[in-house]
Design an enzyme around this catalytic site. Structure first.
Site, PDB file in Angstrom:
ATOM      1  N   THR A 126     -26.875  43.799  65.615  1.00  0.00           N
ATOM      2  CA  THR A 126     -27.848  43.378  64.613  1.00  0.00           C
ATOM      3  C   THR A 126     -27.403  42.124  63.864  1.00  0.00           C
ATOM      4  O   THR A 126     -26.225  41.951  63.552  1.00  0.00           O
ATOM      5  CB  THR A 126     -28.086  44.517  63.604  1.00  0.00           C
ATOM      6  OG1 THR A 126     -28.541  45.669  64.309  1.00  0.00           O
ATOM      7  CG2 THR A 126     -29.119  44.132  62.562  1.00  0.00           C
ATOM      8  N   GLU A 127     -28.375  41.257  63.557  1.00  0.00           N
ATOM      9  CA  GLU A 127     -28.129  40.051  62.770  1.00  0.00           C
ATOM     10  C   GLU A 127     -29.089  40.025  61.582  1.00  0.00           C
ATOM     11  O   GLU A 127     -30.072  40.779  61.557  1.00  0.00           O
ATOM     12  CB  GLU A 127     -28.315  38.800  63.646  1.00  0.00           C
ATOM     13  CG  GLU A 127     -27.309  38.732  64.781  1.00  0.00           C
ATOM     14  CD  GLU A 127     -27.468  37.483  65.643  1.00  0.00           C
ATOM     15  OE1 GLU A 127     -28.284  36.606  65.295  1.00  0.00           O
ATOM     16  OE2 GLU A 127     -26.767  37.406  66.669  1.00  0.00           O
ATOM     17  N   GLY A 131     -33.275  42.378  63.789  1.00  0.00           N
ATOM     18  CA  GLY A 131     -32.961  43.795  63.817  1.00  0.00           C
ATOM     19  C   GLY A 131     -33.545  44.389  65.080  1.00  0.00           C
ATOM     20  O   GLY A 131     -32.909  44.457  66.128  1.00  0.00           O
ATOM     21  N   SER A 132     -34.808  44.790  65.014  1.00  0.00           N
ATOM     22  CA  SER A 132     -35.489  45.323  66.189  1.00  0.00           C
ATOM     23  C   SER A 132     -35.681  44.237  67.250  1.00  0.00           C
ATOM     24  O   SER A 132     -35.692  44.526  68.446  1.00  0.00           O
ATOM     25  CB  SER A 132     -36.853  45.898  65.784  1.00  0.00           C
ATOM     26  OG  SER A 132     -36.695  46.953  64.851  1.00  0.00           O
ATOM     27  N   GLU A 363     -30.027  52.390  64.761  1.00  0.00           N
ATOM     28  CA  GLU A 363     -30.102  52.451  66.228  1.00  0.00           C
ATOM     29  C   GLU A 363     -31.545  52.545  66.728  1.00  0.00           C
ATOM     30  O   GLU A 363     -31.855  53.291  67.656  1.00  0.00           O
ATOM     31  CB  GLU A 363     -29.239  53.590  66.769  1.00  0.00           C
ATOM     32  CG  GLU A 363     -27.752  53.323  66.573  1.00  0.00           C
ATOM     33  CD  GLU A 363     -26.859  54.267  67.321  1.00  0.00           C
ATOM     34  OE1 GLU A 363     -27.179  54.613  68.467  1.00  0.00           O
ATOM     35  OE2 GLU A 363     -25.824  54.656  66.744  1.00  0.00           O
ATOM     36  N   SER A 366     -37.918  54.495  63.685  1.00  0.00           N
ATOM     37  CA  SER A 366     -38.887  55.444  64.244  1.00  0.00           C
ATOM     38  C   SER A 366     -40.022  54.710  64.944  1.00  0.00           C
ATOM     39  O   SER A 366     -40.542  55.168  65.975  1.00  0.00           O
ATOM     40  CB  SER A 366     -39.445  56.347  63.135  1.00  0.00           C
ATOM     41  OG  SER A 366     -38.463  57.253  62.685  1.00  0.00           O
TER      42      SER A 366
END
Length: 379
Positions: A126-127, A131-132, A363, A366
């Site tokens: 992650t940065e 993120g996603s 991680e 949802s």
């Protein structure tokens, strides 16, 4: 699938319960309030053979299956979500990434130290702005002779300050190219590896979360994990297993909140009888128990698929999504059952309430899990 606990599972659960009573329970509030990462706890877990449960014995691990691994995370998380989270991140992210994609020399060098607890592992994907949307990462590595030079920042990294060895996925090719990222092994002590801000968090406060900065961080070609350009593909495979870890984490905290609620409901007297005899409370407990049973089945199903080398992208995402959400619901109901006492730190459910929210975010949120699930069922 066999629904009975194996002797190994029973032994691990019992040993963790005994360990937690002495080494974790007396210090939970202190660590939570100070945000202290209790490194010594993981050293002791390593001495118990629990820090490399999934690593084969010839590489210093315990050589066990996801059945035992899930059991260990659940038992730790029933007591303290922070310990469960750090344990899961060490095992399923850094340690497993290095073992699954490392060459023989890399495995021999790092796996025994990670499995013994001598090394704590970190994993950096992650940065701040990705993120996603990990394929837009800006952290880069460029070749300089036989070496690579890394520059950029990673954020929300578990053990970002304390970790002895880190697996970092950075861009070595074109933006948005899923084959344009590479995984590197970076050891603490590299002068180009720096720790930034340690996050002050709502929950999971004893699990260290920090920014990691690569400032002309030079690593040799031997630090590449697998092949150049495979880092993102590797990370997606690692996250399939990582979702089992977060499912187990949510399941453990849900169980912890539920068991505390049952005990309190039997002891607390109102209107001349225990509140467990009041239908409003009894039905809450029934709902909590049902959700836990379903979450357990989903989590062990994903573990079964992993044990047998079967595709589990959909099943691990379902397990992660479901247990994360029901953990939040159960912790919320637990606070309600405790009433005013649920809102104070002298009772355990206040901490479960804060800790469980991480499961719906870490991680893969949802929403990302629903994206993964929908893609799998609509193929």
């Amino acid at each position: 699938m066999n629904f009975e606990q194996s002797e190994n599972q029973k032994m691990i659960a019992e040993s963790i319960r005994d360990f937690a009573k002495k080494e974790i329970v007396p210090f939970i509030r202190e660590w939570d309030e100070s945000q202290e990462f209790p490194r010594h706890v993981f050293t002791k877990l390593g001495e118990m053979g629990l820090m490399g449960m999934l690593i084969p014995t010839e590489y210093g691990g315990a050589g066990l299956t996801y059945d035992e691994y899930i059991t260990a995370i659940v038992e730790l998380s029933k007591v303290c979500g922070s310990i469960g989270l750090s344990y899961a991140a060490h095992n399923s992210l850094c340690t497993m990434h290095l073992f699954m994609f490392g060459n023989e020399e890399q495995r021999r060098k790092y796996s025994p130290k990670l499995a013994s607890g001598e090394f704590i592992g970190a994993w950096a994907l992650t940065e701040p702005n990705t993120g996603s949307d990990a394929r837009r990462m800006k952290c880069t590595a460029v070749k300089d002779g036989d070496d690579w030079i890394l520059n950029g920042t990673k954020t929300f990294i578990t053990h970002g300050k304390t970790g002895d060895v880190m697996v970092a996925i950075v861009r070595t090719g074109e933006l948005l190219d899923s084959h344009g990222m590479t995984a590197f092994i970076i050891e603490r002590g590299n002068p180009g590896l720096k720790s930034g801000k340690k996050e002050d968090k709502l929950g999971m406060r004893a699990s260290e979360t920090a920014e990691v900065i690569f400032d002309n961080c030079r690593v040799p070609a031997s630090a590449v994990l697998g092949k150049e350009g495979e880092g993102f593909i590797q990370a997606m495979k690692i996250l399939d297993g990582g979702r089992i870890s977060i499912a187990s984490l949510g399941l453990g905290m849900a169980k912890g909140a539920y068991e505390a609620s049952v005990k309190y409901a039997k002891e607390r007297q109102q209107f001349g009888k225990s509140i467990s005899e009041q239908q409003a409370i009894a039905f809450k407990l029934a709902d909590m128990a049902t959700k836990i049973e379903a979450g357990e089945l989903l989590t062990f199903q994903a573990g079964y698929l992993k044990n047998n080398g079967k595709k589990l992208t959909k099943e691990s995402a379902i397990a992660k999504y479901y247990t994360s959400e029901i953990a939040c619901q159960i912790a919320n109901d637990a606070v309600q059952i405790f009433g005013g006492y649920g809102y104070v730190k002298d009772f355990p459910v206040e901490k479960f309430y804060r800790d469980v929210k991480l499961c719906t975010i870490g991680e893969g949120t949802s929403e990302i899990q629903k994206l993964v699930i929908s893609r799998e069922i609509l193929r």
